[in-house]
Write an enzyme that holds these catalytic residues in place. Structure first.
Site, PDB file in Angstrom:
ATOM      1  N   HIS A  42     -37.021  13.319 -55.834  1.00 11.51           N
ATOM      2  CA  HIS A  42     -35.808  12.569 -56.115  1.00 11.51           C
ATOM      3  C   HIS A  42     -34.785  12.831 -55.015  1.00 11.51           C
ATOM      4  O   HIS A  42     -34.915  13.795 -54.261  1.00 11.51           O
ATOM      5  CB  HIS A  42     -35.211  12.996 -57.462  1.00 11.51           C
ATOM      6  CG  HIS A  42     -34.866  14.452 -57.515  1.00 11.51           C
ATOM      7  ND1 HIS A  42     -35.783  15.422 -57.907  1.00 11.51           N
ATOM      8  CD2 HIS A  42     -33.739  15.116 -57.179  1.00 11.51           C
ATOM      9  CE1 HIS A  42     -35.202  16.604 -57.819  1.00 11.51           C
ATOM     10  NE2 HIS A  42     -33.970  16.453 -57.374  1.00 11.51           N
ATOM     11  N   HIS A 127     -31.216  13.560 -48.971  1.00 13.01           N
ATOM     12  CA  HIS A 127     -32.483  14.220 -48.658  1.00 13.01           C
ATOM     13  C   HIS A 127     -33.334  14.333 -49.922  1.00 13.01           C
ATOM     14  O   HIS A 127     -32.819  14.337 -51.036  1.00 13.01           O
ATOM     15  CB  HIS A 127     -32.245  15.610 -48.065  1.00 13.01           C
ATOM     16  CG  HIS A 127     -31.652  16.579 -49.039  1.00 13.01           C
ATOM     17  ND1 HIS A 127     -30.318  16.584 -49.364  1.00 13.01           N
ATOM     18  CD2 HIS A 127     -32.228  17.558 -49.776  1.00 13.01           C
ATOM     19  CE1 HIS A 127     -30.097  17.526 -50.265  1.00 13.01           C
ATOM     20  NE2 HIS A 127     -31.236  18.135 -50.532  1.00 13.01           N
TER      21      HIS A 127
END
Length: 190
Positions: A42, A127
């Site tokens: 995620h 990220h």
């Protein structure tokens, strides 16, 4: 509950990333890293930590409003980098990064307004964590391989409120478990 707001990539995106991670895991020294599991991949927007049950409805409502105020946008996983002298290896993103950052700011603000202790504000760095190390780790070969990676683009259409369950069995290599407890569609839908 331990909660965070996130963007969850679709199956075709995680499949392409999994193929890249298989290459990374074949590099010398890869067994010195703790690799994250594909089901948990995620892009965190805001980390809330432990949230009292009675705060969750207000937080959820505020995240729904934040999502409605943010239009869907294109995103792709691309490249990578590291944090903390190699303690975290990650895949980066490209595309609608300004909108992604706006959504992250709104998710953080939703937490603060709901009364969640958010700590110091940091500039959002998109990220997706791929691996971690307890010690400094030379990630240069991994970052070099990731430099050539671009995953398929997708349209981000929702914001997820995710509950994380940290490993508690003591079994080496056990992964945290993540459950999306709410998904709020992006854009003014009515």
């Amino acid at each position: 509950m331990r909660l965070f707001a996130a963007v969850l990539p679709p199956e075709d995106v995680t499949a392409a990333l999994a193929a890249e991670v298989a290459v990374l895991r074949g590099l010398p020294g890869a067994d010195g890293l703790r690799w994250t599991g594909r089901p948990g991949w995620h892009l965190t927007l805001a980390f809330y930590g432990e949230v009292d049950d009675d705060v969750v409805p207000d937080l959820s409502a505020r995240l729904e409003r934040a999502a409605r105020r943010t239009e869907p946008f294109e995103l792709a996983l691309r490249g990578g980098g590291q944090f903390g002298r190699g303690r975290a290896l990650w895949a980066g993103a490209e595309g609608g990064l300004a909108t992604l950052r706006l959504l992250a700011d709104r998710a953080e603000s939703a937490g603060r307004r709901a009364g969640v202790e958010m700590g110091e504000h940091r500039r959002y760095r998109p990220h997706l964590t791929l691996a971690r190390s307890r010690q400094p780790f030379d990630t240069r070969p991994y970052v070099e391989v990731l430099a050539g990676f671009t995953g398929p683009a997708w349209t981000v259409t929702d914001l997820a409120l995710v509950r994380s369950f940290l490993p508690d069995s003591g079994v080496p290599g056990e992964q945290p478990r993540y459950d999306a407890v709410a998904r709020s569609p992006l854009g003014a839908s009515g």
